[in-house]
Enzyme design. Structure first.
Site, mmCIF file in Angstrom:
data_model
loop_
_atom_site.group_PDB
_atom_site.id
_atom_site.type_symbol
_atom_site.label_atom_id
_atom_site.label_comp_id
_atom_site.label_asym_id
_atom_site.label_seq_id
_atom_site.Cartn_x
_atom_site.Cartn_y
_atom_site.Cartn_z
ATOM 1 N N LYS A 89 0.858 -1.190 0.000
ATOM 2 C CA LYS A 89 0.000 0.000 0.000
ATOM 3 C C LYS A 89 0.884 1.227 0.000
ATOM 4 C CE LYS A 89 -3.898 2.144 0.240
ATOM 5 N NZ LYS A 89 -3.438 2.901 -0.968
ATOM 6 N N GLN A 110 7.266 3.907 3.838
ATOM 7 C CA GLN A 110 5.846 3.538 3.890
ATOM 8 C C GLN A 110 5.617 2.269 4.719
ATOM 9 O OE1 GLN A 110 3.803 5.621 1.520
ATOM 10 N NE2 GLN A 110 2.182 5.059 2.923
ATOM 11 N N LYS A 113 5.503 3.482 8.353
ATOM 12 C CA LYS A 113 4.350 4.364 8.532
ATOM 13 C C LYS A 113 3.075 3.524 8.613
ATOM 14 C CE LYS A 113 4.032 7.633 5.476
ATOM 15 N NZ LYS A 113 3.704 8.529 4.352
ATOM 16 N N LYS A 125 5.376 1.735 -3.139
ATOM 17 C CA LYS A 125 5.317 3.082 -3.737
ATOM 18 C C LYS A 125 5.541 2.934 -5.230
ATOM 19 C CE LYS A 125 4.832 7.369 -2.329
ATOM 20 N NZ LYS A 125 4.135 7.877 -1.133
ATOM 21 N N GLY A 164 -2.586 8.271 -4.299
ATOM 22 C CA GLY A 164 -1.918 9.468 -4.810
ATOM 23 C C GLY A 164 -0.670 9.848 -4.027
ATOM 24 N N ASP A 165 0.085 10.739 -4.596
ATOM 25 C CA ASP A 165 1.243 11.382 -3.934
ATOM 26 C C ASP A 165 1.490 12.645 -4.762
ATOM 27 O OD1 ASP A 165 3.456 10.732 -1.765
ATOM 28 O OD2 ASP A 165 4.566 11.514 -3.472
ATOM 29 N N THR A 208 -4.537 13.583 5.067
ATOM 30 C CA THR A 208 -3.134 13.717 5.471
ATOM 31 C C THR A 208 -2.923 15.032 6.220
ATOM 32 O OG1 THR A 208 -2.580 12.533 3.441
ATOM 33 C CG2 THR A 208 -0.754 13.525 4.644
ATOM 34 N N ASN A 240 -2.031 19.059 -1.920
ATOM 35 C CA ASN A 240 -3.048 18.359 -1.125
ATOM 36 C C ASN A 240 -2.744 18.416 0.372
ATOM 37 O OD1 ASN A 240 -3.633 15.531 0.261
ATOM 38 N ND2 ASN A 240 -5.288 15.986 -1.151
ATOM 39 N N SER A 383 -6.951 5.859 3.513
ATOM 40 C CA SER A 383 -6.924 4.963 2.345
ATOM 41 C C SER A 383 -7.363 3.559 2.755
ATOM 42 C CB SER A 383 -5.504 4.883 1.769
ATOM 43 O OG SER A 383 -5.283 5.917 0.844
HETATM 44 P P1 NDP Z 1 0.919 17.766 -4.394
HETATM 45 O O1 NDP Z 1 1.381 17.389 -5.735
HETATM 46 O O2 NDP Z 1 -0.528 17.949 -4.144
HETATM 47 O O3 NDP Z 1 1.644 19.102 -3.918
HETATM 48 C C1 NDP Z 1 3.031 19.158 -3.828
HETATM 49 C C2 NDP Z 1 3.440 20.566 -3.428
HETATM 50 O O4 NDP Z 1 4.826 20.564 -3.134
HETATM 51 C C3 NDP Z 1 3.233 21.578 -4.539
HETATM 52 O O5 NDP Z 1 2.987 22.829 -3.942
HETATM 53 C C4 NDP Z 1 4.567 21.579 -5.276
HETATM 54 O O6 NDP Z 1 4.855 22.795 -5.962
HETATM 55 C C5 NDP Z 1 5.513 21.401 -4.120
HETATM 56 N N1 NDP Z 1 6.717 20.668 -4.565
HETATM 57 C C6 NDP Z 1 6.766 19.453 -5.144
HETATM 58 N N2 NDP Z 1 8.024 19.114 -5.463
HETATM 59 C C7 NDP Z 1 8.774 20.154 -5.067
HETATM 60 C C8 NDP Z 1 10.158 20.409 -5.125
HETATM 61 N N3 NDP Z 1 11.026 19.505 -5.631
HETATM 62 N N4 NDP Z 1 10.585 21.587 -4.628
HETATM 63 C C9 NDP Z 1 9.729 22.492 -4.096
HETATM 64 N N5 NDP Z 1 8.402 22.306 -4.033
HETATM 65 C C10 NDP Z 1 7.941 21.145 -4.496
HETATM 66 O O7 NDP Z 1 1.516 16.654 -3.403
HETATM 67 P P2 NDP Z 1 1.051 16.274 -1.936
HETATM 68 O O8 NDP Z 1 0.594 17.464 -1.204
HETATM 69 O O9 NDP Z 1 0.173 15.096 -2.032
HETATM 70 O O10 NDP Z 1 2.434 15.764 -1.317
HETATM 71 C C11 NDP Z 1 3.314 16.622 -0.604
HETATM 72 C C12 NDP Z 1 4.210 15.778 0.280
HETATM 73 O O11 NDP Z 1 3.416 15.009 1.190
HETATM 74 C C13 NDP Z 1 5.086 14.769 -0.448
HETATM 75 O O12 NDP Z 1 6.292 14.618 0.260
HETATM 76 C C14 NDP Z 1 4.281 13.472 -0.335
HETATM 77 O O13 NDP Z 1 5.094 12.346 -0.456
HETATM 78 C C15 NDP Z 1 3.741 13.635 1.082
HETATM 79 N N6 NDP Z 1 2.570 12.855 1.434
HETATM 80 C C16 NDP Z 1 1.433 12.901 0.675
HETATM 81 C C17 NDP Z 1 0.327 12.195 1.073
HETATM 82 C C18 NDP Z 1 -0.970 12.283 0.344
HETATM 83 O O14 NDP Z 1 -1.938 11.697 0.821
HETATM 84 N N7 NDP Z 1 -1.062 12.978 -0.777
HETATM 85 C C19 NDP Z 1 0.347 11.337 2.260
HETATM 86 C C20 NDP Z 1 1.569 11.428 3.029
HETATM 87 C C21 NDP Z 1 2.620 12.139 2.591
HETATM 88 P P3 NDP Z 1 4.334 23.035 -7.470
HETATM 89 O O15 NDP Z 1 2.890 23.367 -7.326
HETATM 90 O O16 NDP Z 1 5.164 24.153 -7.986
HETATM 91 O O17 NDP Z 1 4.570 21.756 -8.185
HETATM 92 O O1 2IT Z 2 3.072 8.903 1.491
HETATM 93 C C1 2IT Z 2 1.910 8.494 1.682
HETATM 94 O O2 2IT Z 2 1.562 7.981 2.752
HETATM 95 C C2 2IT Z 2 0.943 8.634 0.589
HETATM 96 N N1 2IT Z 2 1.271 9.192 -0.447
HETATM 97 C C3 2IT Z 2 -0.434 8.037 0.722
HETATM 98 C C4 2IT Z 2 -0.417 6.565 0.482
HETATM 99 C C5 2IT Z 2 -1.778 5.908 0.407
HETATM 100 O O3 2IT Z 2 -1.779 4.726 0.035
HETATM 101 O O4 2IT Z 2 -2.788 6.521 0.700
#
Ligand code: NDP
Ligand code: 2IT
Length: 450
Positions: A89, A110, A113, A125, A164-165, A208, A240, A383
């Protein structure tokens, strides 16, 4: 043996790509030393050696056609790391920086976590070096269909359930689900984060970000520190995780004053305009620069205007800091700035956003530090709730999911705090999370045999 040495024994891939994977591994290896000392069974069963190697890495070509009738080629991956506790997952990341090393780091994190949630899910992943930025909806759909043409062979509701991520939200999950359904003729919970109208869970988009704040509030309470209410908070990212963390901060009466994207930082001292941020980043998918056109009193700092080793967002005085963008976005210099400005709590919404140097600084200055694999586990927890709803062909209310998410985050916080105490590292939640997560997976691996 250092994490890097251990990892290298098993690796013949490109070392530069594996840097973040080794970084994640090294932290876990150092953290679990007291556990390995206190109980010989983990060494006898070679748990560490078995855990640092993914069960399998699937790599495939993705060919699709863009709107100008040009054929494009990308690389797709799925890293199935460990399924001792349940089906693999973990999310899918679409970003040009994606490579096998990044996905191994994310898949490795992961595992622990997911174990910390107490739910029956293993770790994995995946993703692609596809860049969704600037692509039309139709191009994103074409890419997702081509990606699933290959991925569907390796996933299933009891086998591996992606979500998603970065770069993958409900739009992409919708297209991926549509293609999976078409190829397999099955309507099943093979992906999470689906739109609500066809099997998504209420609150998965918020989970998240909300979870990070629930976790932080519990940790502050356990530590006897002041809550976030009325406090200035800085947040990085504008996706997100960041936007829903900001939303929950407002709900509890805190004042989130920043957001960032890959091009710059917005600082709005009166509190950021969340509706505008959502419009810019979730609906129109444009740069944060436009924020100051609507709010000229706010400040926008492009990345190139700040020293290379630091980030403007961490130079803003705050009580609590929430890195929610990407890995290694909070450096040693950033940590020094935050500490000098009086930060009391740092909670990681992104995966591994703080560098090892930054973490050491926070811990040595007794900053309340909530590591990613505990603090951001709310996304994967909901999830799993989505998987449960799909399996039962049912729907839970927003209130029910929210309540279960809150309880899960509180339980993780308590488990992490207690484990740190039990292993003589009171207040060190990095070690607490790593030991608690490792123990749960390791005990299952031992019980399941080699
Ligand atoms: P999104 O794609 O929704 O948003 C990512 C954000 O981070 C955007 O604002 C993006 O900017 C910025 N970003 C991405 N890459 C870079 C970079 N290399 N340098 C600077 N800014 C960057 O992703 P999420 O919000 O889903 O994910 C954000 C973090 O949270 C990640 O580390 C992800 O692994 C983690 N995460 C996500 C989960 C989820 O449920 N979605 C769960 C747990 C962890 P721009 O708009 O310019 O691209
Ligand atoms: O980093 C994370 O925990 C995620 N991107 C979410 C993973 C999931 O299966 O919901």
């Amino acid at each position: 043996m250092s994490g890097i040495e251990l990892a290298k024994q098993f690796e013949n891939g490109d070392c530069a790509e594996n840097k973040v994977f080794y970084q994640a591994m090294e932290e876990v290896i150092y953290s679990i030393a007291p556990l390995l000392e206190s109980d010989p069974k983990y060494r006898q069963h070679a748990i560490l050696q078995r855990l640092v190697v993914p069960d399998r890495v699937i790599k495939f070509k993705v060919t699709w056609m863009d709107d100008n009738q040009n054929i494009q080629v990308n690389t797709g991956y799925r890293v199935q790391f460990n399924n001792a506790l349940g089906p693999y997952k973990g999310g899918l990341r679409f970003h040009p920086s994606v490579n096998e090393g990044i996905l191994k780091f994310l898949g490795f994190e992961q595992i622990f976590k997911n174990a910390l949630t107490g739910l029956p899910i293993g770790g994995g992943k995946g993703g692609s070096d596809f860049n969704p930025k600037g692509k039309s909806d139709f191009e994103v759909m074409k890419f997702c269909s081509a990606f699933m043409t290959e991925l569907h062979k390796y996933i299933g509701p009891r086998m591996d359930v992606p979500a998603g991520d970065i770069g993958v939200g409900s739009r992409e999950i919708g297209y991926l689900f549509g293609e999976y359904k078409k190829i397999t003729s099955t309507y099943e919970g093979v992906l999470t984060g689906k739109p609500f109208m066809f099997g998504g869970s209420l609150m998965r988009p918020e989970a998240t970000g909300y979870g990070v704040i629930y976790f932080t509030e519990t940790m502050l309470e356990l530590e006897g520190k002041e809550s976030l209410e009325g406090k200035i908070c800085t947040v990085s990212g504008a996706g997100n995780v960041a936007l829903h963390a900001i939303e929950k901060l407002y709900d509890i009466g805190a004042i989130p004053v920043s957001a960032t994207d890959s091009r710059g930082t917005v600082y709005d001292a009166r509190g950021v305009d969340l509706e505008l941020l959502k419009k810019l980043k979730l609906e129109r998918r444009v740069s944060l620069e436009e924020y100051v056109e609507v709010h000229p009193e706010a400040r926008y700092t492009p990345v190139e205007e700040y020293p290379e080793e630091g980030h403007a967002v961490w130079d803003i005085p705050c009580y609590a800091a929430f890195p929610c963008a990407t890995q290694n976005e909070l450096t040693g210099m950033d940590a020094q700035n935050l500490i000098a400005n009086g930060v009391e709590v740092v909670a990681e919404g992104a995966n591994m956003p703080s560098t090892p140097k930054a973490i050491n600084d926070f811990l040595s200055h007794k900053i309340c530090f909530a590591p990613a694999k505990a603090a951001n586990a709310g996304g994967v927890a909901v999830s799993e709730f989505e998987m449960a709803q799909n399996a039962a062909m049912g729907k839970w209310s927003f209130e029910k999911v929210d309540e279960k998410l809150k309880t899960t985050m509180q339980q993780i916080a308590k488990r992490v705090v207690l484990t740190a105490k039990d292993y003589g590292v009171e207040g060190n939640y990095v070690d607490g999370a790593n030991i608690a997560g490792f123990k749960r997976v390791a005990d299952a691996m031992i019980a399941e045999g080699i």
